[in-house]
Design a protein around this motif. Structure first.
Motif, short mmCIF file in Angstrom:
data_model
loop_
_atom_site.label_atom_id
_atom_site.label_comp_id
_atom_site.label_asym_id
_atom_site.label_seq_id
_atom_site.Cartn_x
_atom_site.Cartn_y
_atom_site.Cartn_z
N PHE A 106 0.75 -1.28 0.15
CA PHE A 106 -0.06 -0.09 0.00
C PHE A 106 0.97 1.20 -0.08
O PHE A 106 1.95 1.28 0.27
CB PHE A 106 -1.04 -0.07 1.28
CG PHE A 106 -0.35 0.28 2.45
CD1 PHE A 106 -0.22 1.77 2.98
CD2 PHE A 106 0.14 -0.87 3.14
CE1 PHE A 106 0.46 1.89 4.13
CE2 PHE A 106 0.69 -0.48 4.44
CZ PHE A 106 1.11 0.89 4.95
N VAL A 107 0.31 2.18 -0.42
CA VAL A 107 0.87 3.61 -0.44
C VAL A 107 -0.07 4.75 0.15
O VAL A 107 -1.13 4.65 -0.30
CB VAL A 107 1.33 4.02 -1.76
CG1 VAL A 107 1.80 5.53 -1.87
CG2 VAL A 107 2.40 3.17 -2.46
N ALA A 108 0.36 5.12 1.29
CA ALA A 108 -0.44 6.45 1.63
C ALA A 108 0.07 7.71 1.04
O ALA A 108 1.30 7.91 1.05
CB ALA A 108 -0.18 6.24 3.19
N LEU A 109 -0.87 8.41 0.38
CA LEU A 109 -0.47 9.40 -0.39
C LEU A 109 0.12 10.61 0.54
O LEU A 109 -0.66 11.08 1.30
CB LEU A 109 -1.45 10.10 -1.26
CG LEU A 109 -2.00 8.81 -2.53
CD1 LEU A 109 -2.78 9.52 -3.58
CD2 LEU A 109 -0.80 8.32 -2.86
N ILE A 110 1.21 11.17 0.08
CA ILE A 110 1.68 12.38 1.05
C ILE A 110 0.94 13.52 0.92
O ILE A 110 0.42 13.84 -0.09
CB ILE A 110 3.07 12.49 0.48
CG1 ILE A 110 4.24 11.46 0.84
CG2 ILE A 110 3.76 13.90 1.20
CD1 ILE A 110 5.47 11.61 0.31
N GLY A 111 0.76 14.13 2.21
CA GLY A 111 -0.30 15.37 2.20
C GLY A 111 -1.82 15.02 2.49
O GLY A 111 -2.61 15.97 2.07
#
Length: 128
Positions: A7-12
């Motif tokens: 998974f990738v948690a989007l920065i910002g």
């Protein structure tokens, strides 16, 4: 062939952002990579959203033409967060250079939405 979930948690997106914002901008963009993505598998887009009034939310992946559209309707001044999950078809995203555009369009005077916690869950070809 072994399969791995990543998974990738989007920065910002840890903190909620409002659309339209204080300067009346209705669009936010996020760039991201999906290391070792298996493009032949679907991807899961997850996020939290709350609306005040009637508004439309569109999340689109730049260059692919693929988008997810939502109509949100809540009593004005009442922000009740919801968790949304959408399946993105295979071959839409790439291992690198992806861009998500989030557009919030009010359908009535004073309507707005807040969005946060955007996460992409995907199948990877290796565990790295």
């Amino acid at each position: 062939m072994p399969e791995f979930a990543q998974f990738v948690a989007l920065i910002g997106t840890d903190d909620a952002f409002r659309l339209p914002d204080d300067q009346n901008y209705d669009t936010r963009g996020f760039s991201f990579d999906l290391a070792n993505l298996d493009p032949e598998r679907t991807v899961l887009l997850m996020f939290k959203v709350a609306a005040s009034g009637n508004a439309n939310l569109r999340m689109s992946f730049a260059e692919s033409g693929s988008s997810v559209d939502f109509s949100l309707n809540s009593p004005p001044g009442q922000l009740e967060p919801r968790s949304w999950h959408e399946i993105v078809p295979k071959n839409i995203l790439r291992a690198s250079g992806n861009r998500l555009l989030v557009v919030g369009t009010p359908l009535e005077n004073g309507a707005f939405m807040s969005v946060s916690d955007i996460v992409i869950l995907y199948h990877a070809t290796t565990a790295d």
